[in-house]
Enzyme design. Structure first.
Site, short mmCIF file in Angstrom:
data_model
loop_
_atom_site.label_atom_id
_atom_site.label_comp_id
_atom_site.label_asym_id
_atom_site.label_seq_id
_atom_site.Cartn_x
_atom_site.Cartn_y
_atom_site.Cartn_z
N GLN A 43 0.89 -1.35 -0.05
CA GLN A 43 -0.06 -0.06 -0.01
C GLN A 43 0.84 1.44 -0.11
O GLN A 43 0.52 2.27 -0.90
CB GLN A 43 -0.91 0.02 1.40
CG GLN A 43 -1.79 0.99 1.47
CD GLN A 43 -2.98 1.08 2.69
OE1 GLN A 43 -3.70 -0.07 2.68
NE2 GLN A 43 -2.34 1.71 3.76
N GLU A 44 2.03 1.23 0.79
CA GLU A 44 2.67 2.55 1.05
C GLU A 44 4.19 2.36 0.83
O GLU A 44 4.73 1.28 1.53
CB GLU A 44 2.30 3.08 2.45
CG GLU A 44 0.81 3.40 2.43
CD GLU A 44 0.46 3.86 3.83
OE1 GLU A 44 1.15 4.41 4.51
OE2 GLU A 44 -0.81 3.80 4.12
N GLU A 89 -3.22 9.45 -0.91
CA GLU A 89 -2.52 10.12 0.01
C GLU A 89 -1.29 11.09 -0.52
O GLU A 89 -0.55 11.48 0.12
CB GLU A 89 -1.84 9.27 0.87
CG GLU A 89 -2.75 8.55 1.81
CD GLU A 89 -2.07 7.45 3.04
OE1 GLU A 89 -1.11 7.20 3.02
OE2 GLU A 89 -3.21 7.21 3.85
N ASP A 120 4.50 0.41 4.16
CA ASP A 120 3.36 -0.54 4.78
C ASP A 120 2.71 -1.19 3.79
O ASP A 120 1.94 -0.63 2.87
CB ASP A 120 2.36 0.75 5.24
CG ASP A 120 0.99 0.32 5.70
OD1 ASP A 120 0.84 -0.97 6.07
OD2 ASP A 120 0.20 1.24 6.11
N GLU A 164 5.16 -1.65 8.39
CA GLU A 164 4.00 -1.70 9.18
C GLU A 164 3.20 -2.76 8.57
O GLU A 164 3.25 -3.00 7.30
CB GLU A 164 3.47 -0.18 8.90
CG GLU A 164 2.07 0.18 9.59
CD GLU A 164 1.57 1.43 9.21
OE1 GLU A 164 2.32 2.38 8.84
OE2 GLU A 164 0.50 1.57 8.74
N ASP A 196 -0.31 -1.66 12.81
CA ASP A 196 -1.55 -0.84 12.65
C ASP A 196 -2.91 -1.51 12.68
O ASP A 196 -3.27 -1.62 13.81
CB ASP A 196 -1.31 -0.06 11.17
CG ASP A 196 -2.56 0.65 10.69
OD1 ASP A 196 -3.52 0.85 11.58
OD2 ASP A 196 -2.57 1.24 9.40
N LYS A 212 -3.77 5.94 15.61
CA LYS A 212 -4.63 6.70 14.81
C LYS A 212 -5.88 7.05 15.65
O LYS A 212 -6.46 5.95 16.10
CB LYS A 212 -5.26 5.83 13.66
CG LYS A 212 -4.23 5.69 12.45
CD LYS A 212 -4.69 4.58 11.59
CE LYS A 212 -4.06 4.61 10.42
NZ LYS A 212 -4.40 3.30 9.36
N HIS A 264 -2.25 9.93 10.00
CA HIS A 264 -3.56 10.50 9.19
C HIS A 264 -4.40 9.15 9.03
O HIS A 264 -3.88 7.94 9.14
CB HIS A 264 -3.34 11.34 8.09
CG HIS A 264 -2.45 10.56 6.99
ND1 HIS A 264 -2.17 10.98 5.77
CD2 HIS A 264 -1.69 9.34 7.14
CE1 HIS A 264 -1.58 10.04 5.02
NE2 HIS A 264 -1.25 9.14 5.68
N LYS A 300 3.08 9.96 10.06
CA LYS A 300 2.75 9.59 8.51
C LYS A 300 1.43 10.55 8.39
O LYS A 300 0.26 10.79 8.82
CB LYS A 300 1.77 8.32 8.66
CG LYS A 300 3.06 7.04 8.67
CD LYS A 300 2.52 5.78 7.89
CE LYS A 300 1.18 5.54 7.94
NZ LYS A 300 0.82 4.11 7.32
P1 PGA Z 1 -6.25 3.80 5.87
O1 PGA Z 1 -4.92 3.49 5.49
O2 PGA Z 1 -6.37 5.06 6.41
O3 PGA Z 1 -6.78 3.67 4.21
O4 PGA Z 1 -6.78 2.83 6.66
C1 PGA Z 1 -3.82 4.10 6.15
C2 PGA Z 1 -2.75 3.01 6.88
O5 PGA Z 1 -2.96 1.74 6.62
O6 PGA Z 1 -1.78 3.17 7.40
ZN ZN Z 2 -1.12 1.12 7.81
#
Ligand code: PGA
Ligand code: ZN
Length: 437
Positions: free
Chosen positions: A170-171, A214, A251, A294, A320, A345, A373, A396
Site C-alpha cells: 500500500q505505501e 495520500e 506499509d 508496518e 496498525d 490513529k 493520518h 505519517k
Molecule cells: P487507511 O490506511 O487510512 O486507508 O486505513 C492508512 C494505513 O493503513 O496506514
Molecule cells: Zn497501515
C-alpha cells in the site's frame, strides 16, 4: 491558568454538522464553545484499509444519500445526546468528558453513538480548552516539554487500496532522518518528490505521475522492487544519500492481500505463505535501506508478527491493523513480542484520552509510536499538534501534495517556527539512525 477561573472553561455549546473528506465522502465537523469564548473545531478523518477491530464509524446506510455513507445519525448523536450530557462540564477535564461519552455510548466499539461522533467532540473539546487558555494545542497537550518535531514518513508511491494500480503493497515511504531541523527534512522530502515525478515520467510515461489517495504517485509498476528502486534513484537524483540522509519505510497493509481461506498472500502476482512473505521482507531489508515495516502480516497473526520481529531485529515493525490503537491488543502483542512499534490513529479508538493512554502504554512496553493520518482526510491539523504535544517522534501524513496532507506539514512548520522564537525546537531524526549490525 493565570487569571482564569474554572467558569471560563465551561462548555456552553456543542454542535456538529456534515461536511466532506478528501474522497468526497461525508464526515463530521464538530464545534465546541466555552464560556470564556474559547472555540474548538474538529473534523474527523476516515480510513479505506481499515482494521477489523477498529471502533465503529457510524454511517447512515441510507442509499438515497451519498450511497449510504451519510453521517447524519452521528451528527444527531452529537447534537441531541452528547451535547446535553457534556454542556456545563469543564472543557479542560478531557478525561472526564471522554469517559462521559464512553459511558453514554455503553458499547465496546462505540457503535452506539459512533466513534466518529465521539472523536469529533473529543478533539473539539481539547481545542476549545486550549483556546480558552490562550495557548496552542501542542502546548496545551504537552506543556513546556513539547518541543520535538516528528520525522515525516512521506508516502511517495501509493498502491493497494489507495491507488488504481497493481502494486500489492500500500505505501512506499521515505523518512528524511539526517537533518537538524524538521523544515530541512521536509524540504528534502519535497525535493525527492519532485525528482521522483521527473524520473517516473521519463521511465513509465505521463500517466505514471497521477496521484493516489495520500498524494503519492500511483504508477503501474510490476512490483515492490521497482517502487523501491525508483525511490532510491529519486533520493540520489535529489543529491542525497539513501541509507544515511534518507531511509525507506513500507506499509504493505498485508490484510488487504491475504486470503483467509487458503492462508496465502498474493504479492505482486505471486502467491506465498507466511514464511515466504517473511523471507521476502528479509531480502528487501538486505537489499534496501528499509528502517520500518508496518503491517507486514495480516491483522490476526500475533505469532507471525513475533517471529518476524525477532528475525528482522534491526527493523522497526509497526502494528496498525494489528493493534488498532487499542490498549488490550497492544498488551497482547507486547506479551509475545509482536512488533516493536505501534501506529497511532485517534479515530481507531475514538477519544483523545484513550489515544494518550495507548501512547503511554507503548512507552512502558518499549514500543515506539508513529502518529498517523487516514487515507480519507480533511483540513484538520490536530495530529500535527498531537505529535509535538505528546513527543511522538514520527508522523505519517502522506506525500507533500493535496491540501489535506500539506495542512499537517504546514502546521508542523508553523509549530517549529513558533518554538524557535522562544526555545530551540528539536528534530527526532537522529534517534532513528540505522541500528544495523
Ligand atoms: P487507511 O490506511 O487510512 O486507508 O486505513 C492508512 C494505513 O493503513 O496506514
Ligand atoms: Zn497501515
Amino acid at each position: 491558568m493565570l487569571g482564569y477561573g474554572d467558569e471560563y472553561f465551561e462548555i456552553v455549546e456543542v454542535r456538529a454538522m456534515e461536511v466532506l473528506d478528501s474522497r468526497g465522502n461525508p464526515t463530521l465537523m464538530v464545534e465546541v464553545l466555552t464560556r470564556g469564548g474559547g472555540l474548538g473545531k474538529a473534523l474527523v478523518p476516515s480510513g479505506a484499509s481499515k482494521g477489523a477491530h477498529e471502533a465503529l464509524e457510524l454511517r447512515d446506510g441510507d442509499p438515497a444519500r451519498f450511497r449510504g455513507k451519510g453521517v447524519m445519525r452521528a451528527v444527531e448523536n452529537v447534537n441531541r445526546k452528547i451535547a446535553p450530557a457534556i454542556r456545563g462540564m469543564n472543557s479542560s477535564l478531557q478525561r472526564a468528558i471522554d469517559l462521559k461519552m464512553i459511558e453514554l455510548d455503553g458499547t465496546e466499539d462505540k457503535s452506539n453513538l459512533g466513534a466518529n461522533a465521539i472523536l469529533g467532540v473529543s478533539m473539539a473539546v481539547a481545542k476549545a480548552a486550549a483556546d480558552t487558555r490562550g495557548v496552542p494545542l501542542y502546548e496545551y497537550l504537552g506543556g513546556i516539554s513539547a518541543r520535538t518535531l516528528p520525522v515525516p514518513l512521506m508516502n511517495l508511491i501509493n498502491g493497494g487500496k489507495h491507488a488504481g494500480n497493481e502494486l500489492s503493497f500500500q505505501e512506499f515511504m521515505i523518512a528524511p532522518i539526517g537533518f537538524k531541523r524538521f523544515s530541512d527534512a521536509l524540504r528534502a522530502g519535497c525535493e525527492i518528490y519532485m525528482a521522483l515525478r521527473e524520473l517516473l515520467r521519463k521511465r513509465y510515461g505521463p500517466s505514471s505521475v497521477n496521484v493516489g489517495d495520500e498524494g503519492g504517485f500511483a504508477p503501474n509498476l510490476k512490483g515492490a522492487r521497482e517502487a523501491l528502486d525508483s525511490l532510491i534513484d529519486a533520493i540520489e537524483a535529489a543529491g542525497m544519500r539513501a541509507g544515511r540522509d534518507v531511509v525507506l519505510a513500507l506499509d504493505p497493509a498485508a490484510s488487504s492481500f491475504y486470503d483467509e481461506a487458503s492462508g496465502m498472500y498474493a504479492v505482486d502476482g505471486e502467491l506465498m505463505d507466511r514464511e515466504g512473505l517473511i523471507s521476502l521482507y528479509e531480502d528487501l531489508v538486505r537489499e534496501y535501506p528499509i528502517f520500518s515495516i508496518e503491517d507486514p502480516l495480516h491483522e490476526e497473526d500475533f505469532e507471525g508478527f513475533s517471529d518476524l520481529t525477532r528475525r528482522l531485529r534491526y527493523v522497526q515493525i509497526v502494528g496498525d491493523d494489528l493493534f488498532v490503537t487499542n490498549r488490550d491488543r497492544l498488551r497482547r502483542g507486547a506479551e509475545v513480542g509482536a512488533a516493536n512499534a505501534i501506529l497511532i490513529k485517534p479515530n481507531q479508538i475514538g477519544t483523545l484520552s484513550e489515544t494518550m493512554d495507548v501512547v503511554s502504554d507503548a512507552g512502558s512496553f518499549g514500543y515506539r509510536c508513529v502518529l498517523s493520518h487516514r487515507s480519507g482526510e480533511t483540513e484538520d491539523t490536530t495530529i500535527a499538534d498531537l505529535a509535538v504535544g505528546l513527543g511522538i517522534g514520527q508522523i505519517k501524513a502522506g506525500a507533500p501534495a493535496r491540501g489535506e496532507r500539506t495542512a499537517k506539514y504546514n502546521r508542523l512548520l508553523e509549530i517549529e517556527h513558533h518554538l524557535s522564537e522562544s526555545d530551540s525546537p528539536q528534530y527526532y531524526g537522529a534517534k532513528l539512525s540505522p541500528r544495523r549490525p
